[in-house]
Design an enzyme around this catalytic site. Structure first.
Site, PDB file in Angstrom:
ATOM      1  CD  GLU A   1      -2.415   1.811   0.326  1.00 29.04           C
ATOM      2  OE1 GLU A   1      -2.248   3.025  -0.113  1.00 29.04           O
ATOM      3  OE2 GLU A   1      -3.165   1.098  -0.394  1.00 29.04           O
TER       4      GLU A   1
ATOM      5  CB  CYS B   1     -18.485   5.004   1.081  1.00 34.05           C
ATOM      6  SG  CYS B   1     -18.300   3.878  -0.462  1.00 34.05           S
TER       7      CYS B   1
ATOM      8  CG  ASP C   1     -13.104   1.743  -7.114  1.00 38.84           C
ATOM      9  OD1 ASP C   1     -14.038   0.899  -7.249  1.00 38.84           O
ATOM     10  OD2 ASP C   1     -13.088   2.638  -6.459  1.00 38.84           O
TER      11      ASP C   1
END
Length: 447
Positions: free
Chosen positions: A33, A43, A274
């Site tokens: 990461e 979100c 995504d």
């Protein structure tokens, strides 16, 4: 020892790493990461910028994730290239890591239009990494312009209007949520947002931002607006660079083309979340729908296949179910809009039903509006607006009928008691309208 490398610590990546390790406990699973955190909840960013605690968006820290999931986590480390079966790393951890399976879950990044003045102080891009900065800037602002009327734009308007800010929302299309709502349904949302203190400037394009070091004015092709801060909510684009270096190809949406096993070209390389395309349930075409619900499940599928080293799991076509809110109005959508259908030359019959969310003799009854789209005898889309979080549950139910014969709505099964639902569910009413309009004298429905 078999090694699975996962790049990206968001919804898809963290799920993929967990699943691969669970199915292959003797495997080495490495989660890479670039940022400081993993398993975050983007979100929730608008609400964390508001009055929700910032910590609410962090679901695990590194040590907790490693201990509970058995996954090796490399933070502040970027995967910059793929050379054969090796991933090149830079940052806190450099060098190379070899893999037997590689899962690329690099997500999406904000897209900012190339307008003059985006570098001025007081300009905010709502992301997980920018929460504290955004809070500080917006706390001091009295007048805020939000650029973009999609999910994040509407939710930021909700948060800022509730905080007493003067909010101007600028959207280039003629309605809020233009990708998921038709004009009539979007009009209900627009009117309610206006009544809640949001000035909507629809059909206007931003030309530039002005200010002497700090943003003071937004100039569009239709007006000039004095502001203390600007929030860019202009959407996202898939992060595909690493996937391309791994030999993957882009699909027509601009995201990575994958098969139903989420394989992306070279053997042992998967793309999830995504960054990847999916197949739309109605059209059968590639679609790009960057939602956490799909990212989680794509991560699960990719992690299953990478962990087992085969084609054990498939990711099915999707309908694009989504929901958001402004104040106490909830708005949901699934499937195609009328505009989507028109672009494909599909003839559409629209059915709009106004219904109550429970029996009319119960106190605190709330109205809902359901719009269903039928083409070729199939339900291809539905949009729902109401003053109850039950809108989300209605969207979920509708998703199960997308692509199915419209008459099946009439036979939809649902639980009923006066405090939870009307005896005639809105979906049943839609199905009844369909049968009424298309019933043949011989007793068969024209499907």
């Amino acid at each position: 020892m078999r090694t699975v490398v996962v790049v990206g610590g968001g919804a898809a990546g963290s799920t993929a790493a967990s699943r691969a390790k669970r199915l292959c406990p003797n495997c080495r699973v490495v989660l890479v990461e670039a940022g400081d955190v993993i398993t975050h909840a983007p979100c929730a960013v608008p609400y964390a910028i508001g009055d929700m605690a910032e910590e609410a968006v962090w679901l695990f820290d590194k040590e907790e994730f490693e201990a509970e999931r058995g996954v090796e986590v490399l933070l502040r480390t970027r995967a910059v290239d793929v050379e054969g079966n090796r991933v090149k790393l830079e940052g806190e951890r450099g060098g190379f890591v070899e893999f037997d399976a590689l899962i690329i879950a690099t997500g999406a990044r904000p897209w900012i239009p190339p307008v003059e003045g985006v570098g001025l102080r007081g300009v905010v891009v709502p992301t997980v990494a920018n929460i504290r900065q955004a809070k500080a800037i917006l706390a001091e602002a009295r007048r805020v312009s939000i650029i973009g009327g999609g999910y994040i734009g509407v939710e930021m308007a909700d948060v800022l209007a509730a905080a007493g800010k003067k909010v101007v929302l600028i959207e280039g299309e003629d309605r809020p949520l233009p990708k998921v709502l038709d004009r009539d349904v979007a009009g209900l949302l627009a009117n309610y947002m206006a009544s809640g203190g949001v000035e909507l400037r629809l059909g206007e394009r931003v030309v530039r931002l002005e200010g002497g070091g700090r943003v003071r004015r937004v100039v569009t092709d239709g007006g000039r607006y004095e502001v203390d801060a600007v929030v860019f909510a202009t959407g996202v684009r898939p992060n595909v660079e690493l996937a391309l270096k791994a030999g993957a190809k882009l699909g027509p949406t601009g995201a990575v083309a994958v098969n139903r096993y989420l394989e992306a070209g070279p053997s042992g390389v998967y793309v999830a979340g995504d960054a990847a395309e999916m197949v739309h349930k109605v059209t059968g075409e590639p679609a790009w729908i960057p939602l956490a619900t799909y990212a989680n499940k794509m991560g699960y599928v990719a992690g299953t296949n990478a962990g087992l080293g085969g084609r054990a799991a498939e990711f099915p076509p999707v309908a694009g179910a989504s929901v958001t809110k402004f104040r106490d109005m909830y708005v949901g959508s699934v499937g195609l809009t009328e505009a989507d259908a028109a672009r494909r030359g599909m003839a559409v019959a629209a059915y709009v039903v106004r219904a109550l969310d429970r029996a009319k003799y119960v106190r605190e009854v709330r109205e809902m509006v359901v719009k269903a789209l039928v083409s070729g005898g199939r339900l291809i889309g539905m949009q729902i607006v109401g003053f109850s979080s039950a809108v989300g549950a209605y969207v979920d139910l509708a998703a199960q009928f997308i692509g199915e014969p419209a008459e099946r709505l009439f036979y939809a099964e649902y639980s009923y008691m006066p405090f939870t639902a009307p005896v005639w569910h809105p979906f049943v009413i839609v199905g009844r309208l369909w049968l009424r309009n298309y019933y043949r004298p011989n007793g068969s429905a024209a499907l």
